[in-house]
Each structure stands twice: as C-alpha cells, then as structure tokens.
Design a protein around this motif. Structure first.
Motif, PDB file in Angstrom:
ATOM      1  N   LYS A   1       0.843  -1.202   0.000  1.00  8.23           N
ATOM      2  CA  LYS A   1       0.000   0.000   0.000  1.00  8.23           C
ATOM      3  C   LYS A   1       0.878   1.252   0.000  1.00  8.23           C
ATOM      4  CE  LYS A   1      -3.914  -2.252   0.863  1.00  8.23           C
ATOM      5  NZ  LYS A   1      -4.945  -2.398  -0.103  1.00  8.23           N
TER       6      LYS A   1
ATOM      7  N   GLY B   1      -2.846   4.772   1.130  1.00  5.42           N
ATOM      8  CA  GLY B   1      -3.677   3.581   1.271  1.00  5.42           C
ATOM      9  C   GLY B   1      -4.050   2.893  -0.029  1.00  5.42           C
ATOM     10  N   LYS B   2      -3.541   3.382  -1.161  1.00  8.96           N
ATOM     11  CA  LYS B   2      -3.827   2.741  -2.449  1.00  8.96           C
ATOM     12  C   LYS B   2      -2.851   1.599  -2.683  1.00  8.96           C
ATOM     13  CE  LYS B   2      -5.583   6.896  -4.633  1.00  8.96           C
ATOM     14  NZ  LYS B   2      -5.461   7.806  -5.771  1.00  8.96           N
ATOM     15  N   GLU B   3      -3.280   0.604  -3.490  1.00  9.74           N
ATOM     16  CA  GLU B   3      -2.384  -0.508  -3.813  1.00  9.74           C
ATOM     17  C   GLU B   3      -1.278  -0.034  -4.748  1.00  9.74           C
ATOM     18  OE1 GLU B   3      -3.670  -4.363  -4.787  1.00  9.74           O
ATOM     19  OE2 GLU B   3      -5.504  -4.183  -3.609  1.00  9.74           O
TER      20      GLU B   3
END
Length: 133
Positions: free
Chosen positions: A69, A73-75
């Motif tokens: 992440k 918080g994004k992949e």
C-alpha cells in the motif's frame, strides 16, 4: 520529544523475501530472496529459477517496499513488498520454496537439500489437494 506513533524506518536486509505488488508482462513477477545489499541496489535470488535454476539479479532499493500500500492507502502498481523477515534462527529455520516463508524445520512436510527447495506442511497439503498424492 519523540513521536511514538511514527513507524520504524524500513530497511532492506539480507534474507528478507519479497513478492510482487502487481503482475505485469514487462515486470518479473516472481517472489525472491535478498542475498546482499550494496549501495542503492539489492542482489536478489529466485529459488524457483526461470531460465536458470536459482537465478540472481539486481533490483533497485527504491522498488522494494514495506507493504503493498502507498502512504495514501492505495495498492502499489510497481515494485515488490516485504513478505517475510529474515530467519530468527538461521540454523533451525528453512525457506519454503512454495510460500517463501521462513519456518522452523519441524514445520516442513518435505525437507530437500538446497536452500529454498523444501515445502512446508500447509503448502504440501495444498499441493496434494490440488494435484493428488
């Protein structure tokens, strides 16, 4: 005054295992083990082989991450993230060649000669379930 909630700085170390954040055709998508850290690069080893069994290559440290992440918080779309820390006891632990996790030798269903070629009990059970005995 120190901030106790701040995460510890991420450090790439010998014997850590990494897995790809996402799989792309242009990016090697196999897990690997760090064998050395030299400057801004890490030498990595792929026990599963490829063209040559146990192939070594170099990866830039900027491509190795603590998690899959981002800070928002994004992949992550590129690079590799930490799967498993180095063995706590290098004499008693072995690397499972299926799940790339360091485990005590007693936790293996198949112990093979050669680093990273053994199979732990859960992976062996999954293989037997999928392909039969």
């Amino acid at each position: 005054m120190s901030d106790e909630s701040a995460p510890a700085p991420f450090e790439v170390k010998r014997w850590q295992t990494y897995v790809p954040c996402l799989h792309y055709n242009w990016q090697p998508n196999k897990p690997f083990v760090v064998t050395a850290v030299v400057g801004a690069r890490a030498e990595v080893w792929d026990p599963t082989g490829g063209q040559r069994m146990g192939g070594h290559r170099w990866v830039a440290l900027r491509n190795l991450h603590a998690t899959n992440k981002t800070g928002q918080g994004k992949e992550r779309r590129t690079g590799w993230y930490l799967h498993c820390e180095p063995p706590a006891d290098p004499v008693r632990q072995e690397l499972c060649g299926s799940c790339f996790t360091w485990k005590d030798r007693e936790q293996f269903g198949v112990l093979a000669h050669g680093f990273g070629h053994s199979t732990c009990v859960p992976c062996k059970a999954e293989i037997e379930k999928r392909y039969g005995r």
